[in-house]
Design an enzyme around this catalytic site. Structure first.
Site, mmCIF file in Angstrom:
data_model
loop_
_atom_site.group_PDB
_atom_site.id
_atom_site.type_symbol
_atom_site.label_atom_id
_atom_site.label_comp_id
_atom_site.label_asym_id
_atom_site.label_seq_id
_atom_site.Cartn_x
_atom_site.Cartn_y
_atom_site.Cartn_z
ATOM 1 N N ASP A 1 0.948 4.887 -10.631
ATOM 2 C CA ASP A 1 -0.488 5.011 -10.412
ATOM 3 C C ASP A 1 -0.852 6.487 -10.620
ATOM 4 O O ASP A 1 0.017 7.355 -10.764
ATOM 5 C CB ASP A 1 -0.904 4.513 -9.020
ATOM 6 C CG ASP A 1 -2.399 4.170 -8.973
ATOM 7 O OD1 ASP A 1 -3.141 4.575 -9.878
ATOM 8 O OD2 ASP A 1 -2.830 3.506 -8.023
HETATM 9 C C1 NOJ Z 1 -6.021 4.833 -9.274
HETATM 10 C C2 NOJ Z 1 -6.083 3.381 -8.862
HETATM 11 O O1 NOJ Z 1 -5.324 3.174 -7.692
HETATM 12 C C3 NOJ Z 1 -5.588 2.445 -9.937
HETATM 13 O O2 NOJ Z 1 -5.787 1.131 -9.514
HETATM 14 C C4 NOJ Z 1 -6.280 2.728 -11.227
HETATM 15 O O3 NOJ Z 1 -5.877 1.809 -12.211
HETATM 16 C C5 NOJ Z 1 -5.967 4.148 -11.646
HETATM 17 N N1 NOJ Z 1 -6.464 5.060 -10.637
HETATM 18 C C6 NOJ Z 1 -6.549 4.520 -13.005
HETATM 19 O O4 NOJ Z 1 -7.914 4.633 -12.923
#
Ligand code: NOJ
Length: 742
Positions: free
Chosen positions: A277
């Site tokens: 993530d």
């Molecule tokens: C953080 C989020 O937790 C995740 O779900 C998301 O896909 C990413 N950022 C990218 O935006």
């Protein structure tokens, strides 16, 4: 003869799939053999796009330092940067272009929690298909969805993005979303985008519902509740997977080799790639799990994270770590192999560019129609005293409240690309499609948090002068979603006061809630004769709500999460284990306790003195304008052998004069197990339409595999013994029978 042809066709399909796979593996090997260590590590690096950095990003792409970009949405820029990858980098490896396409790209569908209320995999698949078509038309070929985090805590803002509290429902709908995004198995289709199941794993169990917080999920719970939806989505072909932010029992997800290697790769044989993530790898420093970004790189590479989202530790340190022998070249090769495999499967080497003329699909009429249907199917009728709904169109209606005309908020969380100018609010729909209806409009509050009560008298007067008031309350989009947790989930601000003021006008009140989570609305119920709940319903939410209110459509949504009475009851979910002291039907209340009552634990059971043992509304609950009667629950046998199949039949009749839709739910309870088993578990559901007076026999097939779980020895198997089985319209009601596994 026919059978022979079918057999030959089947054989041919298997043969050609195998041949394609072998071909992909050959191409991966061949390409990998030509890559330098630095080029390999470049593939493991994902960067965020910003217009201002375009020139420097392009030169990094040319140098082979980037495998993926996220958040680039201009098709011309996408083509230019892709051209740099294809024509200027030494090996011409295409970029994979990611973006959060969570519930629609331009045409916004209901938030995932709303879609889950439809209990309709086909509808969910179609929504994802449309999102893919729109996103791909501008050059995005990878979405970070579906989110499959089991959510048992409405304080957590990201419950909005989840498919609810149940592993079976989340798995079925997650698999449907994967198929929709990925062109039903044809990842190289020019309308498909790769799915990314997230967040692996346990993120929805963040302590106290505070986003990013620690989780403490022990092995049986992990295996039986949190992992199954991921497995279902991976079996449906999900190309990629994202790790999560939380540490579970002390181990951050982006450094958890047991989860990523033993479970994901060895047990599930996942051959797509794993992305971290956003900065979840370098956040292991704040967790106190790594001392610096070099150690981060070592831990995550060895744990099995193939691509790093934005935090750049691989590109900085991995080559050095390989040279020092801290990370083996096989680990790097394995990661790059996974990434290239997906890129080849997606056909990116053959079709890296986007046709900039394709954008006519955005907000296409059939997309808007599908979004409207999705919003209809996702609405849940919680209360309808004296059959107040549907309303006759000749009634004079007072439209009140801040969510009656909130084009931005109606779309919900995780909308980067949807344009509020395309949103049709209830008020707009009234003007456009129900212009013959006599109405007055008094918003009374400007937005959900507005505390100015100066317009309440006007709202009350409007209600007094009408036959019925329809009050639109709820949450702004920004009050749920990532990093937007709440410790108080009552209707925010002075909205409850507005409802009371309107009710005091003495007219029937319909409460329409538009929100990102299940709110605690018990104290509001006495002031509403009917309640229609809509998890942020998206672009076409307005007309969908009006269709339901005026009876052009009949509500059929069911709750994908338990609605608690008080926030202090959280976590409360239908599929909990039993205690040794389960609460009886009627429990003691504070009023039952005399002054200076002596302390005793005898006869006491598990409940709250002030809010009892039950939620406000159980999982699976939802009313209809029709009435459904369940009868003739019948099993093919009272017992099955291990490996056998049970056929379950029940008759459902629409005993009303209105055509309707019912979600027929099948639950079981495994009465005695090698570990304590949940009091109920959803094992099947079917959304059926029944004309007025019509009956249908609904049939489910349950194999003993469907009843298997990870028991004492952490092996998945069904255990012999007695079961209860229910078929009904919610987790709280239904016909019950028993059977055995012998
Ligand atoms: C953080 C989020 O937790 C995740 O779900 C998301 O896909 C990413 N950022 C990218 O935006």
């Amino acid at each position: 003869m026919n059978k022979i042809i079918i057999f030959l066709l089947f054989f041919f399909c298997i043969f050609s799939i195998n041949a394609q796979q072998q071909n992909v593996e050959k191409r991966v090997d061949e390409l990998l053999s030509r890559m330098t260590l630095e080029e390999k590590i470049g593939q493991m690096n994902q960067l965020n796009y910003s217009k201002g950095e375009r020139v420097s990003l392009t030169s990094r792409v040319e140098r082979g330092e980037v495998g993926s970009l996220l958040n680039i949405t201009d098709p011309i820029a996408i083509n230019e940067i892709q051209k740099a990858a294809m024509e200027k980098s030494r090996l011409g490896i295409p970029l994979i272009i990611g973006r959060d396409i969570i519930h629609g790209f331009k045409t916004i569908f209901p938030i995932p929690l709303g879609q889950a209320a439809s209990f309709d995999p086909e509808l969910v698949e179609n929504g994802a298909r449309i999102a893919a078509i729109e996103a791909r038309s501008i050059g995005i070929n990878w979405t970070f969805a579906p989110m499959l985090d089991i959510s048992r805590d409405a304080r957590w803002g990201r419950i909005a993005e989840s498919l609810g509290e149940d592993p079976y429902l989340s798995g079925q709908l997650g698999a449907a979303m994967v198929k929709g995004f990925q062109g039903n198995g044809n990842l190289s289709d020019s309308n498909a985008i790769a799915a990314c199941v997230k967040h692996f794993v346990g993120y929805g169990a963040s302590e106290g519902g505070r986003d990013y917080n620690s989780t403490n999920i022990p092995p049986h719970l992990m295996r039986n509740t949190y992992l199954p939806p991921f497995r279902a989505a991976i079996e449906a072909g999900a190309a990629t997977l994202m790790t999560s932010f939380n540490d579970n029992d002390g181990i951050p997800a982006s450094g958890n080799d047991y989860i990523l290697k033993t479970i994901l790769r060895k047990e599930w044989i996942f051959d797509g790639f794993v992305v971290s993530d956003w900065a979840s790898m370098t956040e292991m420093i704040a967790h106190g799990y790594a001392k610096d970004s070099k150690q981060v790189s070592e831990i995550s590479a060895n744990a099995g994270v193939d691509m790093e989202m934005v935090s750049g530790s691989y590109i900085k340190h991995l080559a050095g770590l390989v040279k020092d022998g801290k990370v083996s070249i096989d680990v790097v090769d394995g990661a790059v192999r996974n990434i290239l495999r997906v890129k080849f499967r997606m056909g990116l080497f053959e079709n890296p560019y986007v046709d900039v003329e394709r954008q006519s699909v955005l907000y296409a009429e059939n997309h808007l129609k599908a979004a409207r249907q999705a919003a209809i199917e996702s609405a849940i009728l919680l209360k309808n005293d004296n059959g107040l709904l549907p309303l006759a169109e000749n009634k004079k209606i007072a439209i009140i409240g801040p969510l009656a005309d909130a084009p931005h908020d109606q779309m919900g969380t995780w909308v980067f690309d949807g344009d509020k100018n395309y949103t049709v609010t209830p008020l707009t729909a009234l003007k456009r499609e129900y212009s013959h209806v006599n109405y007055l409009y008094e918003p009374a509050l400007k937005y959900s948090r507005d505390k100015n009560t100066s317009e309440f008298d006007k709202a009350k007067a409007a209600a007094a002068s009408a036959d019925v008031a329809v009050v639109f309350l709820g949450e702004e989009a920004i009050l749920s979603g990532e990093a937007h947790s709440l410790s108080n989930i009552d209707l925010i601000g002075v909205q409850s006061d507005l409802l009371r003021a309107v009710k005091s006008a003495g007219k029937p009140v319909v409460l329409v809630i538009v929100a990102g989570r299940p709110l605690t609305i018990e104290r509001d119920l006495p002031f509403a004769d009917a309640v229609l709940y809509n998890f942020h319903p998206g672009t076409m939410g307005g007309p969908a709500i009006l269709d339901l209110i005026f009876g052009k459509a009949n509500p059929g949504g069911k709750l994908p999460v338990t609605f608690v009475r008080e926030v202090g009851q959280i976590p409360m979910y239908y599929n909990h284990n039993n205690t040794g002291r389960p609460a009886p039907d009627k429990v003691m209340t504070l009023d039952d306790i005399s002054l200076e009552a002596p302390q005793t634990s005898l006869g006491n059971t598990s409940f709250y003195l002030d809010s009892g043992k039950d939620p406000l509304y159980p999982f699976g609950y939802g009313l209809s304008y029709s009435k459904f009667d369940y009868s003739d629950l019948h099993l093919s046998s009272g017992s099955i052998a291990l490996g056998g199949t049970l056929t379950v039949k029940a008759t459902i009749q629409n005993t009303s004069k209105i055509d309707g839709t019912e979600v027929v739910q099948l639950y079981i309870q495994d009465l005695v197990g090698s570990i304590v088993r949940p009091v109920k578990e959803l094992k099947g559901f079917q959304r059926i339409s029944l004309k007025a007076g019509e009956s249908k026999i609904v049939e489910f097939r349950l194999t003993t595999d469907d009843l298997a779980f990870y028991g004492r020895d952490l092996e998945k198997k069904a255990e012999a013994g007695d079961f209860k089985l229910w078929v009904g319209g919610s987790s709280k009601e239904g016909l019950m029978t028993k059977f055995k596994i012998e």
